[in-house]
Design a protein around this motif. Structure first.
Motif, PDB file in Angstrom:
ATOM      1  N   SER A 197     -80.843  24.370   6.855  1.00 45.93           N
ATOM      2  CA  SER A 197     -81.375  25.464   6.873  1.00 45.93           C
ATOM      3  C   SER A 197     -81.684  25.684   5.236  1.00 45.93           C
ATOM      4  N   ALA A 198     -82.979  26.464   5.081  1.00 46.80           N
ATOM      5  CA  ALA A 198     -83.365  26.692   3.563  1.00 46.80           C
ATOM      6  C   ALA A 198     -83.790  28.102   3.213  1.00 46.80           C
ATOM      7  N   TYR A 199     -83.770  28.370   1.721  1.00 47.55           N
ATOM      8  CA  TYR A 199     -84.299  29.597   1.419  1.00 47.55           C
ATOM      9  C   TYR A 199     -85.618  29.478   0.811  1.00 47.55           C
ATOM     10  N   GLY A 200     -86.568  29.446   1.448  1.00 43.31           N
ATOM     11  CA  GLY A 200     -87.935  28.990   0.754  1.00 43.31           C
ATOM     12  C   GLY A 200     -88.155  27.425   0.888  1.00 43.31           C
ATOM     13  N   ARG A 201     -88.404  26.901  -0.159  1.00 40.44           N
ATOM     14  CA  ARG A 201     -88.276  25.626  -0.578  1.00 40.44           C
ATOM     15  C   ARG A 201     -87.004  24.925  -0.717  1.00 40.44           C
ATOM     16  N   ILE A 202     -86.289  25.856  -1.071  1.00 38.48           N
ATOM     17  CA  ILE A 202     -84.825  25.070  -1.385  1.00 38.48           C
ATOM     18  C   ILE A 202     -83.758  24.966  -0.193  1.00 38.48           C
ATOM     19  N   GLN A 203     -83.592  23.970   0.326  1.00 38.61           N
ATOM     20  CA  GLN A 203     -82.658  23.455   1.142  1.00 38.61           C
ATOM     21  C   GLN A 203     -81.103  23.656   0.700  1.00 38.61           C
ATOM     22  N   VAL A 204     -80.432  24.309   1.701  1.00 35.66           N
ATOM     23  CA  VAL A 204     -79.024  24.572   1.098  1.00 35.66           C
ATOM     24  C   VAL A 204     -78.084  24.133   2.330  1.00 35.66           C
ATOM     25  N   LEU A 205     -78.478  24.131   3.650  1.00 34.84           N
ATOM     26  CA  LEU A 205     -77.748  23.024   4.491  1.00 34.84           C
ATOM     27  C   LEU A 205     -78.506  21.756   5.019  1.00 34.84           C
ATOM     28  N   HIS A 206     -77.462  20.756   4.680  1.00 43.27           N
ATOM     29  CA  HIS A 206     -78.225  19.410   4.772  1.00 43.27           C
ATOM     30  C   HIS A 206     -77.792  18.633   5.967  1.00 43.27           C
ATOM     31  N   GLY A 207     -77.737  19.098   7.204  1.00 41.67           N
ATOM     32  CA  GLY A 207     -77.185  18.179   8.307  1.00 41.67           C
ATOM     33  C   GLY A 207     -75.674  18.545   8.517  1.00 41.67           C
TER      34      GLY A 207
ATOM     35  N   GLY B 124     -59.422  22.292   9.916  1.00 37.36           N
ATOM     36  CA  GLY B 124     -60.327  22.675   8.712  1.00 37.36           C
ATOM     37  C   GLY B 124     -61.323  21.663   8.398  1.00 37.36           C
ATOM     38  N   TYR B 125     -62.377  22.079   7.739  1.00 32.46           N
ATOM     39  CA  TYR B 125     -63.450  21.466   7.234  1.00 32.46           C
ATOM     40  C   TYR B 125     -63.462  21.672   5.751  1.00 32.46           C
ATOM     41  N   VAL B 126     -64.104  20.938   4.996  1.00 32.03           N
ATOM     42  CA  VAL B 126     -64.365  21.085   3.541  1.00 32.03           C
ATOM     43  C   VAL B 126     -65.783  21.006   3.408  1.00 32.03           C
ATOM     44  N   MET B 127     -66.589  21.821   2.892  1.00 36.11           N
ATOM     45  CA  MET B 127     -67.818  21.843   2.775  1.00 36.11           C
ATOM     46  C   MET B 127     -68.222  21.802   1.213  1.00 36.11           C
ATOM     47  N   GLU B 128     -69.110  20.684   1.138  1.00 34.34           N
ATOM     48  CA  GLU B 128     -69.927  20.662  -0.446  1.00 34.34           C
ATOM     49  C   GLU B 128     -71.148  20.590  -0.540  1.00 34.34           C
ATOM     50  N   THR B 129     -72.033  21.432  -1.272  1.00 36.80           N
ATOM     51  CA  THR B 129     -73.111  21.369  -1.466  1.00 36.80           C
ATOM     52  C   THR B 129     -74.072  21.223   0.047  1.00 36.80           C
ATOM     53  N   GLY B 130     -73.571  21.938   0.951  1.00 37.86           N
ATOM     54  CA  GLY B 130     -74.487  21.854   2.319  1.00 37.86           C
ATOM     55  C   GLY B 130     -74.015  20.970   3.017  1.00 37.86           C
ATOM     56  N   ARG B 131     -72.996  20.060   3.080  1.00 40.79           N
ATOM     57  CA  ARG B 131     -72.641  19.161   3.950  1.00 40.79           C
ATOM     58  C   ARG B 131     -70.887  19.283   3.924  1.00 40.79           C
ATOM     59  N   ILE B 132     -70.784  18.728   5.270  1.00 40.12           N
ATOM     60  CA  ILE B 132     -69.400  18.794   5.578  1.00 40.12           C
ATOM     61  C   ILE B 132     -68.948  17.316   5.134  1.00 40.12           C
ATOM     62  N   VAL B 133     -67.940  17.397   4.216  1.00 45.67           N
ATOM     63  CA  VAL B 133     -67.267  16.145   3.711  1.00 45.67           C
ATOM     64  C   VAL B 133     -66.173  15.589   3.982  1.00 45.67           C
TER      65      VAL B 133
END
Ligand code: ATP
Length: 246
Positions: A9-19, A203-212
């Motif tokens: 998902s993205a806000y305009g051209r800035i993608q914030v969720l990366h798969g 639980g899951y840990v999320m960092e910069t739009g990814r589950i890590v």
């Protein structure tokens, strides 16, 4: 209950969720923790249909929903408690709750109201008060009660502890087992990683739009990297419960 694969998902051209990939089984309390700006709110909004999805798949009870409108997702059993509560400030507590039940037949309304007021007696006492005049904790209760009015099977809770005094945070988290016992499945996103993991099954840990990272909540609570990055604890420091036992 919920399967998410490759969500972008993205806000305009800035993608914030990366798969983003994760799942929630029926009856579980699952939390996604991560720091400010990791993308947790964007993820919940994409799940509930108020944030566009660029790519990926969302299945609710096996049904593909990522191209469905938000109101259709509510009808299929998903309800969101938004970050910042967003109660309808000029309306009464009662009217806020009734609006939350708009997908349900009128005949079910009283039962749902009784359920919400039973969970939150403070709201029952204030049913004719304007929602905007409630305290932050009461507004959080109202936002949860409003979501429960649609009889969801999956409740999406965004940052319920935000801005609340510790005693109220405890009250909100203490509610989760009650909701689980009532048959709900819960997906909780939180910056308050300790409280969220202590209340969750997984639980899951999320960092910069990814589950890590991901796993049983108990394991994440004891994972040295999670402790250091999200719990503010050195590797060897005891958790609160452990300290009490010691
Ligand atoms: P928080 O706990 O602060 O809500 P979060 O993990 O929920 O953090 P998001 O709110 O999903 O994170 O934000 C993810 C990223 O998207 C951040 O970099 C944020 O600045 C950006 N972002 C969020 N909302 C918008 C918006 N409406 N327009 C542009 N960028 C946004």
């Amino acid at each position: 209950m919920l399967e998410v694969e490759g969500l972008a998902s993205a806000y305009g051209r800035i993608q914030v969720l990366h798969g983003v990939d994760f799942h929630v089984k029926r009856g579980e309390i699952v939390t996604i923790v991560g720091s400010n700006g990791a993308g947790k709110t964007t993820l919940l909004r994409a799940l509930s249909g108020v944030q566009p999805v660029l790519a990926g798949r969302i299945r609710l009870k096996g049904q593909v929903i990522e191209s469905m409108a938000a109101h259709q997702r509510v009808r299929r059993g998903m309800a969101q408690v938004p970050e910042g509560r967003h109660v309808f400030a000029p309306l009464s507590v009662h009217d806020n709750l009734v609006l939350g039940g708009w997908t349900r037949p009128a005949a079910r309304r009283q039962e749902r109201l009784d359920f919400a007021y039973g969970l939150f007696p403070a709201l029952a006492q204030r049913r004719h008060q304007m929602a905007g005049s409630l305290s932050g904790g009461q507004q959080q209760m109202l936002a949860i009660g409003r979501a429960l009015m649609s009889e969801p099977e999956l409740l999406l809770l965004d940052e319920p502890s935000m801005g609340l005094a510790p005693v109220l945070v405890d009250q909100i988290f203490a509610l989760l087992p009650t909701l689980k016992a009532a048959g709900l499945t819960i997906l909780l996103v939180e910056q308050n990683a300790y409280a969220a993991l202590a209340a969750a099954d997984r639980g899951y840990v999320m960092e910069t739009g990814r589950i890590v990272a991901g796993g049983p909540a108990e394991e994440l609570l004891h994972d040295p990297s999670v402790r250091e990055a999200y719990l503010g604890l050195a590797e060897e420091a005891p958790l609160l419960g452990e300290r009490a036992v010691a």
